[in-house]
Scaffold this motif. Structure first.
Motif, PDB file in Angstrom:
ATOM      1  N   LEU A 178      55.055   0.333   8.815  1.00 12.85           N
ATOM      2  CA  LEU A 178      54.007   0.977   8.032  1.00 12.85           C
ATOM      3  C   LEU A 178      54.120   2.494   8.148  1.00 12.85           C
TER       4      LEU A 178
ATOM      5  N   ALA B 202      56.820   3.666   5.945  1.00 15.39           N
ATOM      6  CA  ALA B 202      56.406   3.603   4.544  1.00 15.39           C
ATOM      7  C   ALA B 202      55.475   4.758   4.197  1.00 15.39           C
ATOM      8  N   LEU B 203      54.548   5.069   5.085  1.00 12.47           N
ATOM      9  CA  LEU B 203      53.637   6.185   4.845  1.00 12.47           C
ATOM     10  C   LEU B 203      54.385   7.510   4.765  1.00 12.47           C
TER      11      LEU B 203
ATOM     12  N   ARG C  41      51.931   4.085  -3.544  1.00  8.31           N
ATOM     13  CA  ARG C  41      52.378   3.616  -2.234  1.00  8.31           C
ATOM     14  C   ARG C  41      51.495   4.196  -1.128  1.00  8.31           C
TER      15      ARG C  41
ATOM     16  N   ALA D 179      49.522   1.891   1.444  1.00  9.91           N
ATOM     17  CA  ALA D 179      49.794   2.055   2.870  1.00  9.91           C
ATOM     18  C   ALA D 179      48.548   2.527   3.609  1.00  9.91           C
TER      19      ALA D 179
ATOM     20  N   GLN E 105      46.416  -0.414   4.456  1.00  7.54           N
ATOM     21  CA  GLN E 105      46.983  -1.150   5.584  1.00  7.54           C
ATOM     22  C   GLN E 105      46.819  -0.375   6.890  1.00  7.54           C
ATOM     23  N   ARG E 106      46.923   0.938   6.770  1.00  2.84           N
ATOM     24  CA  ARG E 106      46.872   1.792   7.952  1.00  2.84           C
ATOM     25  C   ARG E 106      45.602   1.558   8.770  1.00  2.84           C
TER      26      ARG E 106
END
Length: 292
Positions: free
Chosen positions: A71, A74-75, A86, A90, A93-94
């Motif tokens: 993650l 991705a961030l 995105r 993200a 999800q973070r």
């Protein structure tokens, strides 16, 4: 000595066990004349409680840690490419994954016999945000060997909110300049919110630090008070012993004087007895001559 293996073993210990174990390994390396290993191990520093707790998921829950690190990548990639979609995904999800890992860290710390307080968990949360934001923090954390509290991560740049599906605008369409101003205003608003969250996290960190300092001061005060009481008791005991010794010395001196006087009397009596014996023997000899 395998320094890498020793390092892994040390950072798997509870903070209260770290220093003694490290010093024992240093002593062992010195006995083995392994100066390089001794220096390397001696340089290892005990992690603060929050850092130890934050390391636990990386060590004990590798699958969760791998998802968390992915993650973070991705961030950071979305940030580099300014990919708003995105970043939004993200970001969602973070917060979920950070909260989950904080709970995992709390559970693992309790299983290890060292439960942590809410202020410490607040520091754990800030550490995990730093893991996501900064590769130099993510690297040591991935091995469960983060050693210091990283600076508070202020988060990733703000992005415009996701447009609502089917939303209709009233009035004439906004110009590009007006759209840009709107996006800028939204970005500023989001940035302020992020700074506020960062400030809150920093405040929690400071609070936890102050609580640790207070607890340390309290422990120091308690230890000092105990030491003072023990010293006072030793002084009272020494004074009692001194008084008893002085009394015993006085008794011994009196006894010595009395014994000396008795000895002199005994010696005088002995001298008198010797004189009496000598006189008696002389008288015996005199009578013996007379009979002859």
């Amino acid at each position: 000595m395998d320094v890498e293996q020793v390092t892994g073993e040390l950072y798997a210990l509870r903070p209260s066990e770290f220093t003694a174990a490290r010093d024992a390994y240093v002593a062992e390396a010195r006995r083995a004349k392994d100066k390089a290993a001794a220096r390397a191990i001696a340089a290892l520093r005990r992690p603060p409680l929050a850092v130890w707790a934050a390391n636990l998921p990386a060590r004990e829950r590798p699958e969760e840690a791998a998802r968390f690190l992915a993650l973070g990548e991705a961030l950071r990639e979305a940030h580099r490419t300014l990919d708003g979609e995105r970043l939004r995904e993200a970001g969602r999800q973070r917060h979920r994954l950070v909260a989950a890992l904080v709970r995992t860290a709390a559970a693992l710390a309790e299983e290890a016999g060292h439960p942590v307080s809410d202020p410490v968990l607040g520091e754990v949360e800030q550490i995990l945000h730093a893991v996501l934001a900064r590769p130099e923090v993510a690297g040591p954390w991935a091995k469960g060997r983060l050693t210091t509290l990283p600076e508070t991560a202020v988060g990733f740049p703000a992005v415009p909110p996701e447009p609502r599906a089917g939303a209709r605008r009233k009035g004439p369409a906004l110009t590009r300049d007006e759209q840009g101003k709107g996006e800028k205003a939204e970005a500023v608003k989001e940035a302020k919110a992020q700074r506020a969250r960062a400030a809150a996290g920093e405040a929690r960190t400071v609070l936890a630090r102050r609580e640790r300092e207070r607890d340390a001061a309290r422990e120091t005060e308690t230890a000092a008070r105990t030491a003072a009481e023990e010293a006072a008791e030793r002084l009272r005991r020494a004074e009692r012993e001194r008084e008893e010794a002085a009394e015993a010395a006085a008794v011994a001196e009196r006894t010595a004087r009395e014994t000396g006087a008795a000895l002199r009397t005994a010696e005088q009596a002995l001298d008198g007895a010797r004189d009496a014996v000598a006189r008696a023997e002389k008288e015996v000899r005199r009578h013996g001559r007379a009979e002859r």
